[in-house]
Design a protein around this motif. Structure first.
Motif, PDB file in Angstrom:
ATOM      1  N   ILE A  34      12.473  24.355  -1.355  1.00  0.00           N
ATOM      2  CA  ILE A  34      12.322  24.248  -2.820  1.00  0.00           C
ATOM      3  C   ILE A  34      11.832  25.555  -3.449  1.00  0.00           C
ATOM      4  CG2 ILE A  34      12.048  21.731  -2.921  1.00  0.00           C
ATOM      5  CD1 ILE A  34       8.983  22.212  -3.229  1.00  0.00           C
ATOM      6  N   THR A  35      11.391  26.500  -2.634  1.00  0.00           N
ATOM      7  CA  THR A  35      10.981  27.789  -3.206  1.00  0.00           C
ATOM      8  C   THR A  35      12.190  28.705  -3.460  1.00  0.00           C
ATOM      9  OG1 THR A  35      10.596  28.899  -1.088  1.00  0.00           O
ATOM     10  CG2 THR A  35       8.757  27.657  -2.016  1.00  0.00           C
ATOM     11  N   ASP A  36      13.379  28.280  -3.014  1.00  0.00           N
ATOM     12  CA  ASP A  36      14.604  29.067  -3.208  1.00  0.00           C
ATOM     13  C   ASP A  36      15.303  28.565  -4.483  1.00  0.00           C
ATOM     14  OD1 ASP A  36      17.131  30.179  -3.139  1.00  0.00           O
ATOM     15  OD2 ASP A  36      17.420  29.861  -0.988  1.00  0.00           O
ATOM     16  N   THR A  47      12.581  14.691  -2.214  1.00  0.00           N
ATOM     17  CA  THR A  47      12.205  15.942  -1.557  1.00  0.00           C
ATOM     18  C   THR A  47      11.080  15.655  -0.566  1.00  0.00           C
ATOM     19  OG1 THR A  47      10.464  16.625  -3.081  1.00  0.00           O
ATOM     20  CG2 THR A  47      12.733  17.198  -3.703  1.00  0.00           C
ATOM     21  N   GLY A  48      11.075  16.394   0.547  1.00  0.00           N
ATOM     22  CA  GLY A  48      10.036  16.178   1.558  1.00  0.00           C
ATOM     23  C   GLY A  48      10.219  14.875   2.323  1.00  0.00           C
ATOM     24  N   GLY A  49      11.467  14.415   2.402  1.00  0.00           N
ATOM     25  CA  GLY A  49      11.752  13.120   3.030  1.00  0.00           C
ATOM     26  C   GLY A  49      11.639  13.115   4.544  1.00  0.00           C
ATOM     27  N   LEU A  87      16.033  16.005   0.802  1.00  0.00           N
ATOM     28  CA  LEU A  87      16.005  17.485   0.814  1.00  0.00           C
ATOM     29  C   LEU A  87      14.688  17.931   1.445  1.00  0.00           C
ATOM     30  CD1 LEU A  87      16.808  19.806  -2.206  1.00  0.00           C
ATOM     31  CD2 LEU A  87      14.840  20.208  -0.737  1.00  0.00           C
ATOM     32  N   ASP A  88      14.798  18.704   2.536  1.00  0.00           N
ATOM     33  CA  ASP A  88      13.579  19.097   3.233  1.00  0.00           C
ATOM     34  C   ASP A  88      13.803  20.440   3.930  1.00  0.00           C
ATOM     35  OD1 ASP A  88      11.004  17.129   4.402  1.00  0.00           O
ATOM     36  OD2 ASP A  88      11.344  19.116   5.288  1.00  0.00           O
ATOM     37  N   ALA A  89      12.789  21.284   3.929  1.00  0.00           N
ATOM     38  CA  ALA A  89      12.894  22.591   4.581  1.00  0.00           C
ATOM     39  C   ALA A  89      12.581  22.494   6.078  1.00  0.00           C
ATOM     40  CB  ALA A  89      11.936  23.578   3.920  1.00  0.00           C
ATOM     41  N   LEU A  90      12.106  21.326   6.525  1.00  0.00           N
ATOM     42  CA  LEU A  90      11.680  21.131   7.916  1.00  0.00           C
ATOM     43  C   LEU A  90      10.653  22.182   8.328  1.00  0.00           C
ATOM     44  CD1 LEU A  90      15.051  20.082   9.621  1.00  0.00           C
ATOM     45  CD2 LEU A  90      13.288  18.638   8.609  1.00  0.00           C
ATOM     46  N   THR A  91       9.544  22.217   7.614  1.00  0.00           N
ATOM     47  CA  THR A  91       8.401  23.037   8.030  1.00  0.00           C
ATOM     48  C   THR A  91       7.775  22.364   9.251  1.00  0.00           C
ATOM     49  OG1 THR A  91       6.755  21.807   6.757  1.00  0.00           O
ATOM     50  CG2 THR A  91       7.952  23.570   5.584  1.00  0.00           C
ATOM     51  N   TYR A  92       6.628  22.856   9.690  1.00  0.00           N
ATOM     52  CA  TYR A  92       5.944  22.237  10.840  1.00  0.00           C
ATOM     53  C   TYR A  92       5.725  20.736  10.619  1.00  0.00           C
ATOM     54  CZ  TYR A  92       1.662  21.541   8.259  1.00  0.00           C
ATOM     55  OH  TYR A  92       0.759  21.057   7.357  1.00  0.00           O
ATOM     56  N   ALA A  93       5.628  20.313   9.324  1.00  0.00           N
ATOM     57  CA  ALA A  93       5.314  18.914   9.014  1.00  0.00           C
ATOM     58  C   ALA A  93       6.552  18.038   8.869  1.00  0.00           C
ATOM     59  CB  ALA A  93       4.500  18.843   7.716  1.00  0.00           C
ATOM     60  N   VAL A 138      14.907  12.052  -9.283  1.00  0.00           N
ATOM     61  CA  VAL A 138      14.251  12.857  -8.250  1.00  0.00           C
ATOM     62  C   VAL A 138      12.890  12.228  -7.945  1.00  0.00           C
ATOM     63  CG1 VAL A 138      13.237  15.114  -7.723  1.00  0.00           C
ATOM     64  CG2 VAL A 138      15.360  14.984  -9.055  1.00  0.00           C
ATOM     65  N   ILE A 139      12.611  12.032  -6.655  1.00  0.00           N
ATOM     66  CA  ILE A 139      11.247  11.660  -6.242  1.00  0.00           C
ATOM     67  C   ILE A 139      10.734  12.859  -5.451  1.00  0.00           C
ATOM     68  CG2 ILE A 139       9.777   9.960  -5.089  1.00  0.00           C
ATOM     69  CD1 ILE A 139      12.069   7.984  -5.147  1.00  0.00           C
ATOM     70  N   HIS A 140       9.739  13.528  -6.003  1.00  0.00           N
ATOM     71  CA  HIS A 140       9.324  14.826  -5.446  1.00  0.00           C
ATOM     72  C   HIS A 140       8.058  14.697  -4.596  1.00  0.00           C
ATOM     73  CE1 HIS A 140       8.330  18.937  -4.932  1.00  0.00           C
ATOM     74  NE2 HIS A 140       7.551  19.082  -5.983  1.00  0.00           N
ATOM     75  N   LEU A 141       8.270  14.780  -3.262  1.00  0.00           N
ATOM     76  CA  LEU A 141       7.131  14.733  -2.340  1.00  0.00           C
ATOM     77  C   LEU A 141       6.913  16.038  -1.591  1.00  0.00           C
ATOM     78  CD1 LEU A 141       8.753  11.635  -1.708  1.00  0.00           C
ATOM     79  CD2 LEU A 141       6.407  11.300  -0.962  1.00  0.00           C
ATOM     80  N   ALA A 142       7.930  16.897  -1.516  1.00  0.00           N
ATOM     81  CA  ALA A 142       7.812  18.107  -0.689  1.00  0.00           C
ATOM     82  C   ALA A 142       6.595  18.910  -1.113  1.00  0.00           C
ATOM     83  CB  ALA A 142       9.074  18.956  -0.826  1.00  0.00           C
ATOM     84  N   ALA A 143       5.768  19.253  -0.147  1.00  0.00           N
ATOM     85  CA  ALA A 143       4.540  19.998  -0.471  1.00  0.00           C
ATOM     86  C   ALA A 143       3.903  20.480   0.822  1.00  0.00           C
ATOM     87  CB  ALA A 143       3.550  19.093  -1.207  1.00  0.00           C
TER      88      ALA A 143
END
Ligand code: NAD
Ligand code: DAU
Length: 348
Positions: free
Chosen positions: A60-62, A6-8, A32-38, A78-83
């Motif tokens: 990931i909030t969905d 996540t957050g890749g 898996l990434d939401a593509l926020t500003y970051a 799972v390697i969880h980096l999204a934040a």
């Protein structure tokens, strides 16, 4: 093996994805990434056509979307980096950090718990955390894995909370987990809201370098590729239920680091020595500013044989060169919303 990162599309995540995709062609790597500003898919354009790589745009909030993705893809690990990762933004908008860093992590944990039920031992939830959960050190001492948590910023509190939930799911539901807590990363693809890339960009543009407070705050810096190697090492050889601290054995006071960067940039840009340093401007301090972080990384070193491969001088030079050679990337991420962010944070 199907590995979900996540957050890749972010800074560290993109280096982790690249390493796993290139080192392990037999694995399927899902980003898996939401593509926020970051988040930026440009960070991965060199590997995005690899047959063992899949990008999934998801938030990931969905909770229901996350559950559905776990049902469809049956991820093994799972390697969880999204934040949300920036302390200053957490001071402006703490709830965004609660939402992504705590609720988002909960959604992933719940999906793992329900999909992996009955065969937990074949799986792993590897949570990527930060040394900021330990709070601030005085002039000496190092953070070990046994340090109690004492987070001071909303960002650190949200990461501490997510660490606690990961551990609690391990204890309560037998979820196999590992947590690693790393010090400050730097390197290519770092979003220019953080100290090093922000100052590189400002030096290129001859803008003021906003040093918070007296500049005598200390951080322990690690080249991002060495963090990606540590994550790979822990994924393959780490012990379930353990925590590993990761650090650079490389403490710098902010002001000393800024002077080193200024000299390096003057030389690289063929400017007269002192040109960049003349841009240093002391500004209002960050509220709740942690005085010093420093990691004792002896556990990962002795148990798993990991240590940094790049010296700070080499890493900083490679970083500066990367930004100078990737001006289009820099121009793209500093256009639009970034301008509003910059004037909100730095124009008093
Ligand atoms: P980053 O801000 O560069 O990247 C975060 C990524 O997460 C982005 O791609 C973003 O689009 C994605 N993301 C954000 N919210 C999301 C959501 N709701 N759903 C899905 N994706 C979402 O962060 P980074 O610096 O690469 O940090 C990655 C992780 O490592 C974070 O968990 C951070 O706490 C941790 N960490 C960072 C450092 C550091 O120095 N940067 C050090 C230690 C630990
Ligand atoms: O320690 C790990 C953490 O390192 C990660 O968990 C965070 O995601 C990451 O952002 C980083 O947090 P810091 O707050 O230490 O990093 P930042 O680059 O924001 O700031 C580094 C130091 O530089 C800190 O003491 C604040 C100072 N600073 C920062 C900025 C952006 C300035 O003096 N001026 C600035 O404009």
């Amino acid at each position: 093996m199907k590995v979900l990162v996540t957050g890749g599309a972010g800074f560290i995540g993109s280096h982790v994805v690249r390493r796993l995709v290139t080192m392990y062609p037999e694995y399927q790597i899902y980003n898996l990434d939401a593509l926020t500003y970051a988040g930026n898919l440009e960070n991965l354009k060199d590997i995005d056509t690899s047959p063992n790589y899949t990008f999934i745009k998801a938030d990931i909030t969905d909770a229901s979307h996350i559950q559905e993705l776990f049902e469809t893809h049956a991820f093994d690990k799972v390697i969880h980096l999204a934040a949300e990762s920036h302390v200053d933004r957490s001071i402006e908008d703490p709830l965004a950090f609660v939402k992504t860093n705590i609720m988002g992590t909960m959604n992933l944990l719940n999906a793992c718990k329900s999909i992996w039920k009955g065969e937990m031992q074949d799986h792993l939830f590897y949570h990527i955390s930060t040394d900021e959960v330990y709070g601030s050190l005085g002039i000496d001492g190092l953070f070990t894995e046994d340090n109690s948590y004492s987070p001071n910023s909303p960002y650190a509190a949200s990461k501490a909370s997510s660490d606690h939930f990961v551990r609690a799911y391990g204890e309560t539901y037998d979820l196999p987990y590992i947590i690693s807590n790393c010090s400050n990363n730097y390197g290519p693809n770092h979003f220019p809201e953080k100290l090093i890339p922000l100052f590189i960009n400002n030096i290129i543009e001859m803008r003021p370098l906003p040093v918070y407070g007296d500049g005598n705050y200390t951080r322990d810096w690690l080249y991002v590729i060495d963090h990606a190697i540590a994550i790979d090492t822990i994924l393959h050889n780490g012990k379930t239920g353990e925590t590993y601290n990761i650090g650079g054995f490389n403490e710098w006071k902010n002001i000393d680091l800024v002077h080193l960067l200024c000299e390096l940039m003057d030389d690289t840009l063929s400017r007269k020595r002192g040109t960049s340093a003349s841009l240093i401007t002391y500004v209002k301090d960050r509220p709740g500013h942690d005085k010093r972080y420093a990691i004792d990384a002896s556990k990962i070193n002795t148990e798993l044989g990991w240590k940094p491969t790049v010296t700070f001088e080499e890493g900083l030079k490679a970083t500066v060169d990367w930004y100078l050679n990737n001006k289009t990337w820099l121009a793209q991420v500093t256009s639009g919303d970034y301008k509003d962010y910059y004037s909100k944070m730095y124009t008093s």
